[in-house]
Motif scaffolding. Structure first.
Motif, PDB file in Angstrom:
ATOM      1  N   UNK A 274       0.805  -1.228   0.000  1.00 40.36           N
ATOM      2  CA  UNK A 274       0.000   0.000   0.000  1.00 40.36           C
ATOM      3  C   UNK A 274       0.834   1.272   0.000  1.00 40.36           C
ATOM      4  N   UNK A 275       2.161   1.169   0.050  1.00 33.15           N
ATOM      5  CA  UNK A 275       3.006   2.346   0.199  1.00 33.15           C
ATOM      6  C   UNK A 275       4.138   2.279  -0.817  1.00 33.15           C
ATOM      7  N   UNK A 276       4.375   3.388  -1.531  1.00 28.71           N
ATOM      8  CA  UNK A 276       5.408   3.426  -2.555  1.00 28.71           C
ATOM      9  C   UNK A 276       6.084   4.788  -2.556  1.00 28.71           C
ATOM     10  N   UNK A 277       7.438   4.796  -2.609  1.00 29.84           N
ATOM     11  CA  UNK A 277       8.233   6.020  -2.683  1.00 29.84           C
ATOM     12  C   UNK A 277       9.093   5.969  -3.941  1.00 29.84           C
ATOM     13  N   UNK A 278       9.156   7.097  -4.670  1.00 34.16           N
ATOM     14  CA  UNK A 278       9.969   7.170  -5.886  1.00 34.16           C
ATOM     15  C   UNK A 278      10.748   8.476  -5.911  1.00 34.16           C
ATOM     16  N   UNK A 279      12.030   8.373  -6.280  1.00 35.88           N
ATOM     17  CA  UNK A 279      12.895   9.537  -6.445  1.00 35.88           C
ATOM     18  C   UNK A 279      13.618   9.413  -7.780  1.00 35.88           C
ATOM     19  N   UNK A 280      13.590  10.482  -8.587  1.00 32.47           N
ATOM     20  CA  UNK A 280      14.316  10.497  -9.852  1.00 32.47           C
ATOM     21  C   UNK A 280      15.169  11.750  -9.929  1.00 32.47           C
ATOM     22  N   UNK A 281      16.224  11.686 -10.754  1.00 33.50           N
ATOM     23  CA  UNK A 281      17.087  12.843 -10.968  1.00 33.50           C
ATOM     24  C   UNK A 281      17.550  12.858 -12.418  1.00 33.50           C
ATOM     25  N   UNK A 282      17.586  14.066 -13.005  1.00 30.93           N
ATOM     26  CA  UNK A 282      18.049  14.248 -14.386  1.00 30.93           C
ATOM     27  C   UNK A 282      19.125  15.321 -14.393  1.00 30.93           C
ATOM     28  N   UNK A 283      20.162  15.122 -15.247  1.00 28.89           N
ATOM     29  CA  UNK A 283      21.243  16.096 -15.379  1.00 28.89           C
ATOM     30  C   UNK A 283      21.719  16.088 -16.821  1.00 28.89           C
ATOM     31  N   UNK A 284      21.785  17.275 -17.435  1.00 31.88           N
ATOM     32  CA  UNK A 284      22.258  17.314 -18.810  1.00 31.88           C
ATOM     33  C   UNK A 284      22.389  18.725 -19.348  1.00 31.88           C
TER      34      UNK A 284
ATOM     35  N   UNK B 298      23.539  25.940 -28.308  1.00 35.45           N
ATOM     36  CA  UNK B 298      24.689  26.781 -28.613  1.00 35.45           C
ATOM     37  C   UNK B 298      25.302  27.391 -27.356  1.00 35.45           C
ATOM     38  N   UNK B 299      25.108  26.735 -26.242  1.00 36.86           N
ATOM     39  CA  UNK B 299      25.660  27.205 -24.959  1.00 36.86           C
ATOM     40  C   UNK B 299      26.300  26.014 -24.247  1.00 36.86           C
ATOM     41  N   UNK B 300      27.594  25.768 -24.485  1.00 37.84           N
ATOM     42  CA  UNK B 300      28.241  24.585 -23.882  1.00 37.84           C
ATOM     43  C   UNK B 300      28.308  24.635 -22.367  1.00 37.84           C
ATOM     44  N   UNK B 301      28.090  25.819 -21.766  1.00 35.27           N
ATOM     45  CA  UNK B 301      28.121  25.925 -20.304  1.00 35.27           C
ATOM     46  C   UNK B 301      26.759  25.671 -19.663  1.00 35.27           C
ATOM     47  N   UNK B 302      25.743  25.481 -20.474  1.00 34.84           N
ATOM     48  CA  UNK B 302      24.404  25.294 -19.909  1.00 34.84           C
ATOM     49  C   UNK B 302      24.315  23.944 -19.210  1.00 34.84           C
ATOM     50  N   UNK B 303      23.495  23.902 -18.175  1.00 34.10           N
ATOM     51  CA  UNK B 303      23.269  22.666 -17.433  1.00 34.10           C
ATOM     52  C   UNK B 303      21.867  22.697 -16.851  1.00 34.10           C
ATOM     53  N   UNK B 304      21.201  21.555 -16.909  1.00 31.63           N
ATOM     54  CA  UNK B 304      19.864  21.440 -16.318  1.00 31.63           C
ATOM     55  C   UNK B 304      19.865  20.293 -15.317  1.00 31.63           C
ATOM     56  N   UNK B 305      19.396  20.600 -14.123  1.00 27.56           N
ATOM     57  CA  UNK B 305      19.242  19.589 -13.068  1.00 27.56           C
ATOM     58  C   UNK B 305      17.785  19.581 -12.644  1.00 27.56           C
ATOM     59  N   UNK B 306      17.215  18.382 -12.508  1.00 31.05           N
ATOM     60  CA  UNK B 306      15.802  18.288 -12.152  1.00 31.05           C
ATOM     61  C   UNK B 306      15.589  17.020 -11.347  1.00 31.05           C
ATOM     62  N   UNK B 307      14.833  17.132 -10.265  1.00 34.53           N
ATOM     63  CA  UNK B 307      14.485  15.969  -9.469  1.00 34.53           C
ATOM     64  C   UNK B 307      12.976  15.907  -9.291  1.00 34.53           C
ATOM     65  N   UNK B 308      12.446  14.714  -9.466  1.00 28.71           N
ATOM     66  CA  UNK B 308      11.013  14.446  -9.353  1.00 28.71           C
ATOM     67  C   UNK B 308      10.824  13.416  -8.243  1.00 28.71           C
ATOM     68  N   UNK B 309       9.893  13.696  -7.316  1.00 26.52           N
ATOM     69  CA  UNK B 309       9.713  12.843  -6.144  1.00 26.52           C
ATOM     70  C   UNK B 309       8.228  12.686  -5.849  1.00 26.52           C
ATOM     71  N   UNK B 310       7.804  11.456  -5.567  1.00 33.47           N
ATOM     72  CA  UNK B 310       6.404  11.264  -5.208  1.00 33.47           C
ATOM     73  C   UNK B 310       6.239  10.058  -4.294  1.00 33.47           C
TER      74      UNK B 310
END
Length: 297
Positions: free
Chosen positions: A108-118, A123-135
């Motif tokens: 009856x209980x579920x935990x999820x954690x995700x992370x993205x990095x890229x 045209x911006x080699x210094x760009x970076x995106x970090x994102x975490x999704x949790x439920x």
């Protein structure tokens, strides 16, 4: 192959292999459903038909490699190497990736954690995106008889950060939602959802279609939006789902299309100087009623 029309009919196309390691392991390569966000892009798999902002502003698919490891009967870990944030091909030498872990201590209980990095700016080699999704999902009532058969709640919390080295706006963004589901006797379900999303740089806010010659108004302002959704389900058989839903959403900027639309005057795209001066007809709130019937074959 970076263009959308080339892959428009494809939702998933992958090949993989299962290994009898640990409690099971899988390796898969191709165009894969996104591991970010609670809800699938297939509506009948979700508690609600329409998506909240926190799901709409995250990818629906990835192109790359996924490895899954079931370390125990209660714990699954995934690692990903992908081309980018909802990107079919590769437009830079950098790679994007992430992970997912899901822990189910009880049925009856579920935990999820995700992370993205890229890297996300072409045209911006210094760009970076970090994102975490949790439920977290919790079914706190279950009965084999009686009027109410099941009651469950799901809470989602997302946080992201984007850096740009080309002078574009960047910073944090966050999204949250809470969903409450009740299943009644007679295969009837009722779901309530509330959601919020804040993106000051609008890096993840969906804009007009890529083919549109116009610019969405107020792209230089902060985006703050939210909504409430009510869904009624009836399943006359395991193969047939009927659904009626009402959603109300509001945003801090004009975002939702109204009768004037986003194509052009009278539904025809203008040309010449008229195209440069045309402003899509948008408003800050939206109400919609959706009726859906899904037949599973």
């Amino acid at each position: 192959f970076l263009t959308k029309p080339a892959f428009l009919p494809i939702r998933a196309a992958s090949a993989g292999w299962h290994f009898h390691w640990l409690h099971g392991a899988n390796i898969e390569i191709g165009i894969l459903p996104s591991y970010i966000a609670l809800e699938s892009y297939i509506p009948q798999e979700n508690w609600n038909y329409l998506h909240p902002f926190v799901s709409d502003f995250t990818p629906y698919y990835f192109s790359g490699v996924r490895a899954q490891f079931h370390l125990s009967q209660k714990l699954k870990v995934e690692a990903w190497i992908v081309n980018g944030w909802q990107t079919f091909g590769q437009w830079h030498e950098g790679r994007a990736g992430g992970y997912l872990w899901n822990y189910r201590p009880t049925e009856r209980l579920s935990f999820t954690n995700t992370m993205y990095l890229g890297q996300e700016a072409a045209f911006d080699p210094k760009s970076i995106r970090w994102y975490t999704d949790n439920f977290a999902q919790f079914q706190y009532y279950k009965a084999q008889s009686g009027f109410v058969r099941s009651v469950a709640v799901c809470v989602v919390g997302d946080l992201g950060y984007e850096y740009r080295g080309d002078g574009s706006r960047y910073g944090f963004r966050t999204g949250e939602s809470i969903t409450h589901r009740i299943d009644f006797k007679g295969n009837v379900g009722l779901t309530f959802r509330a959601d919020l999303y804040y993106d000051p740089s609008q890096a993840l806010v969906t804009s007009l279609p890529l083919e549109s010659p116009y610019t969405r108004p107020a792209q230089d302002r902060e985006f703050f939006g939210g909504g409430i959704t009510t869904t009624v389900d009836f399943l006359p058989s395991p193969w047939l789902l009927t659904r009626l839903e009402f959603m109300h959403r509001a945003t801090s900027i004009p975002y939702f299309s109204v009768p004037g639309g986003i194509t052009g005057p009278n539904g025809v795209a203008p040309s010449g100087t008229a195209a440069a001066t045309y402003i899509p007809d948008l408003r800050r709130s939206d109400n919609r009623i959706v009726a859906n019937v899904t037949l599973r074959l």
